[in-house]
Design a protein around this motif. Structure first.
Motif, mmCIF file in Angstrom:
data_model
loop_
_atom_site.group_PDB
_atom_site.id
_atom_site.type_symbol
_atom_site.label_atom_id
_atom_site.label_comp_id
_atom_site.label_asym_id
_atom_site.label_seq_id
_atom_site.Cartn_x
_atom_site.Cartn_y
_atom_site.Cartn_z
ATOM 1 N N VAL A 97 19.909 11.986 41.374
ATOM 2 C CA VAL A 97 18.975 13.111 41.411
ATOM 3 C C VAL A 97 18.183 13.130 40.107
ATOM 4 C CG1 VAL A 97 18.714 15.589 41.727
ATOM 5 C CG2 VAL A 97 20.627 14.382 42.809
ATOM 6 N N PHE A 98 16.866 13.083 40.248
ATOM 7 C CA PHE A 98 15.975 13.131 39.085
ATOM 8 C C PHE A 98 15.525 14.557 38.827
ATOM 9 C CE2 PHE A 98 14.270 9.095 37.291
ATOM 10 C CZ PHE A 98 15.110 8.211 37.937
ATOM 11 N N LYS A 99 15.225 14.830 37.570
ATOM 12 C CA LYS A 99 14.554 16.081 37.214
ATOM 13 C C LYS A 99 13.245 15.704 36.534
ATOM 14 C CE LYS A 99 16.217 16.913 32.537
ATOM 15 N NZ LYS A 99 14.841 16.947 32.025
ATOM 16 N N SER A 100 12.329 16.684 36.408
ATOM 17 C CA SER A 100 11.036 16.344 35.809
ATOM 18 C C SER A 100 10.860 16.965 34.429
ATOM 19 C CB SER A 100 9.894 16.735 36.731
ATOM 20 O OG SER A 100 10.245 17.774 37.579
ATOM 21 N N HIS A 101 9.763 16.542 33.795
ATOM 22 C CA HIS A 101 9.297 17.084 32.493
ATOM 23 C C HIS A 101 10.319 16.995 31.400
ATOM 24 C CE1 HIS A 101 5.760 18.259 34.601
ATOM 25 N NE2 HIS A 101 6.485 18.934 35.466
ATOM 26 N N PRO A 102 10.558 15.850 30.848
ATOM 27 C CA PRO A 102 10.134 14.557 31.398
ATOM 28 C C PRO A 102 11.108 14.090 32.459
ATOM 29 C CG PRO A 102 11.294 14.217 29.349
ATOM 30 C CD PRO A 102 11.311 15.705 29.597
ATOM 31 N N THR A 148 -0.546 10.310 25.399
ATOM 32 C CA THR A 148 0.471 9.560 26.124
ATOM 33 C C THR A 148 1.297 10.540 26.953
ATOM 34 O OG1 THR A 148 2.001 9.736 24.286
ATOM 35 C CG2 THR A 148 0.662 7.733 24.411
ATOM 36 N N LEU A 149 1.652 10.069 28.158
ATOM 37 C CA LEU A 149 2.422 10.899 29.065
ATOM 38 C C LEU A 149 3.774 10.226 29.283
ATOM 39 C CD1 LEU A 149 1.083 12.546 32.251
ATOM 40 C CD2 LEU A 149 3.176 11.222 32.393
ATOM 41 N N THR A 150 4.831 10.914 28.952
ATOM 42 C CA THR A 150 6.157 10.337 29.141
ATOM 43 C C THR A 150 6.601 10.582 30.573
ATOM 44 O OG1 THR A 150 6.650 10.774 26.841
ATOM 45 C CG2 THR A 150 8.510 10.277 28.260
ATOM 46 N N ALA A 151 6.640 9.507 31.366
ATOM 47 C CA ALA A 151 6.986 9.647 32.779
ATOM 48 C C ALA A 151 8.499 9.762 32.959
ATOM 49 C CB ALA A 151 6.450 8.467 33.578
ATOM 50 N N ILE A 152 9.254 8.866 32.292
ATOM 51 C CA ILE A 152 10.717 9.000 32.318
ATOM 52 C C ILE A 152 11.276 8.759 30.925
ATOM 53 C CG2 ILE A 152 11.186 8.474 34.745
ATOM 54 C CD1 ILE A 152 11.600 5.597 34.033
ATOM 55 N N GLU A 153 12.406 9.386 30.645
ATOM 56 C CA GLU A 153 12.954 9.330 29.293
ATOM 57 C C GLU A 153 14.471 9.172 29.338
ATOM 58 O OE1 GLU A 153 11.298 11.550 25.543
ATOM 59 O OE2 GLU A 153 12.676 12.882 26.584
ATOM 60 N N GLY A 154 14.960 8.181 28.616
ATOM 61 C CA GLY A 154 16.391 8.002 28.427
ATOM 62 C C GLY A 154 17.200 7.848 29.707
ATOM 63 N N VAL A 155 16.724 7.023 30.621
ATOM 64 C CA VAL A 155 17.439 6.866 31.887
ATOM 65 C C VAL A 155 18.480 5.744 31.787
ATOM 66 C CG1 VAL A 155 17.202 6.184 34.309
ATOM 67 C CG2 VAL A 155 15.550 7.756 33.281
ATOM 68 N N ASP A 156 19.722 6.047 32.170
ATOM 69 C CA ASP A 156 20.800 5.055 32.238
ATOM 70 C C ASP A 156 21.319 5.006 33.659
ATOM 71 O OD1 ASP A 156 21.558 4.067 29.459
ATOM 72 O OD2 ASP A 156 21.429 6.244 29.143
ATOM 73 N N GLY A 170 13.988 0.808 25.644
ATOM 74 C CA GLY A 170 15.118 0.580 26.531
ATOM 75 C C GLY A 170 14.917 -0.692 27.316
ATOM 76 N N GLU A 171 15.866 -0.994 28.214
ATOM 77 C CA GLU A 171 15.710 -2.240 28.961
ATOM 78 C C GLU A 171 16.358 -2.163 30.340
ATOM 79 O OE1 GLU A 171 17.589 -5.523 27.101
ATOM 80 O OE2 GLU A 171 19.497 -4.491 26.806
ATOM 81 N N VAL A 172 15.958 -3.103 31.184
ATOM 82 C CA VAL A 172 16.546 -3.238 32.511
ATOM 83 C C VAL A 172 17.096 -4.661 32.622
ATOM 84 C CG1 VAL A 172 16.112 -3.281 34.984
ATOM 85 C CG2 VAL A 172 14.973 -1.576 33.560
ATOM 86 N N LEU A 173 18.363 -4.780 33.008
ATOM 87 C CA LEU A 173 18.952 -6.089 33.230
ATOM 88 C C LEU A 173 19.219 -6.261 34.708
ATOM 89 C CD1 LEU A 173 21.726 -5.949 30.451
ATOM 90 C CD2 LEU A 173 19.423 -6.893 30.225
ATOM 91 N N LEU A 217 24.886 -5.296 39.037
ATOM 92 C CA LEU A 217 23.782 -6.205 39.333
ATOM 93 C C LEU A 217 22.512 -5.725 38.628
ATOM 94 C CD1 LEU A 217 22.652 -8.614 40.865
ATOM 95 C CD2 LEU A 217 22.266 -7.105 42.820
ATOM 96 N N ILE A 218 22.301 -4.390 38.706
ATOM 97 C CA ILE A 218 21.165 -3.800 37.990
ATOM 98 C C ILE A 218 21.733 -2.889 36.908
ATOM 99 C CG2 ILE A 218 19.076 -2.405 38.170
ATOM 100 C CD1 ILE A 218 19.131 -2.920 41.188
ATOM 101 N N SER A 219 21.220 -3.051 35.725
ATOM 102 C CA SER A 219 21.693 -2.216 34.641
ATOM 103 C C SER A 219 20.500 -1.664 33.878
ATOM 104 C CB SER A 219 22.585 -3.057 33.723
ATOM 105 O OG SER A 219 23.164 -2.235 32.760
ATOM 106 N N VAL A 220 20.353 -0.355 33.919
ATOM 107 C CA VAL A 220 19.237 0.297 33.240
ATOM 108 C C VAL A 220 19.775 0.980 31.994
ATOM 109 C CG1 VAL A 220 17.391 1.997 33.468
ATOM 110 C CG2 VAL A 220 18.093 0.659 35.453
ATOM 111 N N ARG A 221 19.227 0.623 30.849
ATOM 112 C CA ARG A 221 19.765 1.136 29.583
ATOM 113 C C ARG A 221 18.719 1.950 28.836
ATOM 114 N NH1 ARG A 221 23.208 -3.353 28.324
ATOM 115 N NH2 ARG A 221 24.630 -3.449 30.101
ATOM 116 N N ASN A 222 18.972 3.233 28.690
ATOM 117 C CA ASN A 222 18.163 4.118 27.851
ATOM 118 C C ASN A 222 16.660 3.887 28.048
ATOM 119 O OD1 ASN A 222 17.768 6.128 26.034
ATOM 120 N ND2 ASN A 222 18.007 4.844 24.216
#
Ligand code: ATP
Ligand code: MG
Lengths: 277, 279
Positions: free
Chosen positions: B224-229, B35-43, B78-81, B17-22
């Motif tokens: 589980v998320f990690k930081s930086h970035p 610029t501050l990169t809050a999140i990077e390359g999330v799938d 990236g994109e969110v569907l 239903l939700i698809s998060v791509r890169n």
């Protein structure tokens, strides 16, 4: 359904006491009585000041009562308040709309706002003779002066309020696809209202000055005109009584707006209100 | 009720239903010009009816991640569907419970809950009153309908935000620490209610939390998320039976195993974050 049981509170909502405690009220009255007494003594008993320059409070009080019985006073009263009301209503409408638009739109903020500040800091009183030349001695020049003096604090305060609207409230609305006019009406305007009211309060005080000034400089009526007339006739007691009338009217208006703010924006009660702009 | 999918769909039976791509999100910080990169390359793929909990150290980009799905923040790349269509903005299929409540201070509890329906022009007929009232009672605020937010505690305000999201009956509920300010006892009851509600309506949920126990108790999967970035460190299937009773689940070996594992992972992240902050 749920099993969380929290008793409904029937107690009235917490409200901060704004009335002066009795002790301070008495003290204030004692100070006022003291000043009046010294004034009366200096003029009537010790004759430190000639009575024709500064009449004693008893004479002022007598003039005040006499004033209230004169039809030409009430005519002037209506003339002044009518102009004031029309000028203020126009200033509130224009001020709130312009303030919201300029505060909300970054483009307008960067292009228009500097000019608004510039105009605000211009001594507009200096323009008063010009207004009377152009618009004549009648109501129009007074209404224009009231408007001109009142509108800037309203614009600038509203603008400040619109700029500082909590971003998460805007997000909460955006989640439901609320944009444009609906966002302005449902979120930006109510959130800005206390700031606007503070601006309006300041605008009323300045607008009143504008009205009296207009009547002074080119009067066909009004309290300012009557005051000037009394002063020329060297009726100092009457002139001072007239000043008291103006002080009372202005403070009643300010108190009215304070009450309105407490009623319309009670959530803002406990916060610092920006009066100037 | 419009969504009456009582049965939870079989995991993996349908397209996500939700698809998060890169997904990468950078903020321009005006003050420093950087610029501050809050999140990077999330799938991440989330199936319909799935309950996904999100854990991670403070500032790792959880709220940012959720805001992109909500359509409030645009991806840098990236994109969110959602349901196969790219997200271009907010929509009535998604509702958000905000971390900072975001209640309108000039509205009563009832009118705040009503807000979502009102903004979607769904106040026609009489049914909406009952639905608003039902949502208010669901979060345990019966009797407070005409109170203003300033007259409520933080936890109570948070529950108003929850009711406001639920009443709009979205397909997807995005909840940003919805129980963060709620006391332990109410929290347990609310957790129970949320689970029942989700089970009854088959909603898809993304639930951010700081509590390891909560993440396990509620989640089908834990991200589980990690930081930086900010990025996804790992995704864990909880594999616990539903319905879950809080007390009994907490003594299951799987629960304990998950808890130890997550505790260690977050501990590692927290010390790493502290090291970066200190350097
Ligand atoms: N509007 C913004 N402008 C600039 N930077 C931002 C903005 N919003 C978030 N950030 C930065 O992005 C990073 C991630 O923030 P975010 O709010 O997503 O974290 P979080 O995981 O939700 O934290 P918490 O658990 O404390 O709520 C932080 O470093 C934050 O400073
Ligand atoms: Mg957050």
């Amino acid at each position: 359904m749920t099993t969380i049981s929290i008793e409904a509170v029937n107690a009235p909502p917490l409200r901060r006491h704004r009335r002066l405690p009795d002790k301070w009220a008495w003290l204030l009255m004692a100070v006022v009585a003291g000043i009046l007494l010294v004034w009366e003594a200096a003029v009537s008993w010790l004759h430190l000041v000639p009575e024709s320059f500064l009449p004693p409070p008893t004479a002022v009080a007598a003039a005040f009562v006499e004033l209230l019985g004169r039809p030409d006073f009430w005519q002037a009263f209506v003339f002044s308040l009518q102009n004031l009301a029309i000028g203020l209503v126009l200033a509130v409408i224009v001020g709130v709309i312009v303030g919201l638009a300029v505060g909300w739109s970054p483009v307008l903020r960067f292009t228009v706002a500097p000019f608004l500040w510039l105009l605000y800091s211009t001594p507009k009183v200096a323009l008063a003779p010009l207004f009377i030349l152009v618009l004549g001695l009648g109501n129009e020049s007074k209404i224009a002066l009231v408007f001109l003096l009142a509108v800037f604090p309203i614009i600038l305060n509203t603008m400040e309020g619109a700029v500082t609207v909590n971003a998460s409230l805007v997000n909460a609305a955006r989640v439901y696809n609320v944009n444009g006019v609906a966002l302005g009406w449902k979120v930006i305007f109510p959130a800005t209202l206390p700031y606007s009211l503070a601006g309006i309060q300041r605008g009323v005080a300045l607008g009143f000055t504008g009205e009296v000034l207009g009547e002074f400089l080119g009067g066909a009526g009004g309290l300012g005109h009557l005051l000037e007339f009394a002063a020329y006739q060297f009726e100092m007691a009457e002139a001072i009584a007239m000043v008291f009338v103006m002080v009372i009217v202005a403070n009643l208006l300010l108190a009215l707006i304070s009450a309105l703010r407490k009623r319309l924006a009670p959530w803002y009660d406990d916060r610092q209100v920006m009066y100037g702009a | 009720m419009t969504t009456t999918t009582i049965e939870r769909p079989e995991p993996g039976a349908s397209a996500p239903l939700i698809s998060v791509r890169n997904l990468t999100v950078s903020y321009n910080v005006a003050r420093t010009g950087k610029t501050l990169t809050a999140i990077e390359g999330v799938d991440l793929d989330v199936r319909e009816g799935e309950f996904v909990t999100v854990l991670g150290p403070s500032g790792c980009g959880k709220t940012t991640f959720m805001n992109v799905i909500a359509g409030l923040v645009k991806p840098t790349s990236g994109e969110v569907l959602v349901d196969g269509r790219p997200v271009t903005g907010p929509g009535p299929d998604r509702a958000v419970v905000f971390q900072d409540y975001a209640l309108l201070p000039w509205r009563t509890v009832f009118d705040n809950v009503k807000f979502g329906l009102e903004m979607q022009s769904r106040l026609k007929g009489d049914g909406w009153r009952d639905r608003v009232q039902e949502a208010v009672e669901l979060v345990g605020l019966k009797g407070f309908e005409s109170s203003y937010p300033r007259e409520l505690s933080g936890g109570m305000q948070q529950r108003v935000g929850l009711a406001r999201a639920i009443v709009a009956e979205p397909r997807i509920l995005l909840m940003d620490e919805p129980l963060g300010a709620v006391d332990a006892l109410t929290r347990e009851v609310m957790r129970d209610e949320i689970e029942k509600l989700i089970a009854a309506t088959g909603k898809t949920v993304l639930f951010i939390t700081h509590s390891i126990e909560e993440a396990i108790l509620l989640g089908d999967r834990i991200v589980v998320f990690k930081s930086h970035p900010g990025a996804i460190k790992e995704v864990i299937e909880t594999g616990l039976e539903r319905p879950r009773s809080e007390r009994s689940v907490q003594s299951e070996p799987r629960f304990l195993e998950l808890r130890d594992h997550l505790w260690e992972a977050l501990q590692h992240e927290a010390t790493a974050a502290a090291r970066v902050a200190g350097s």
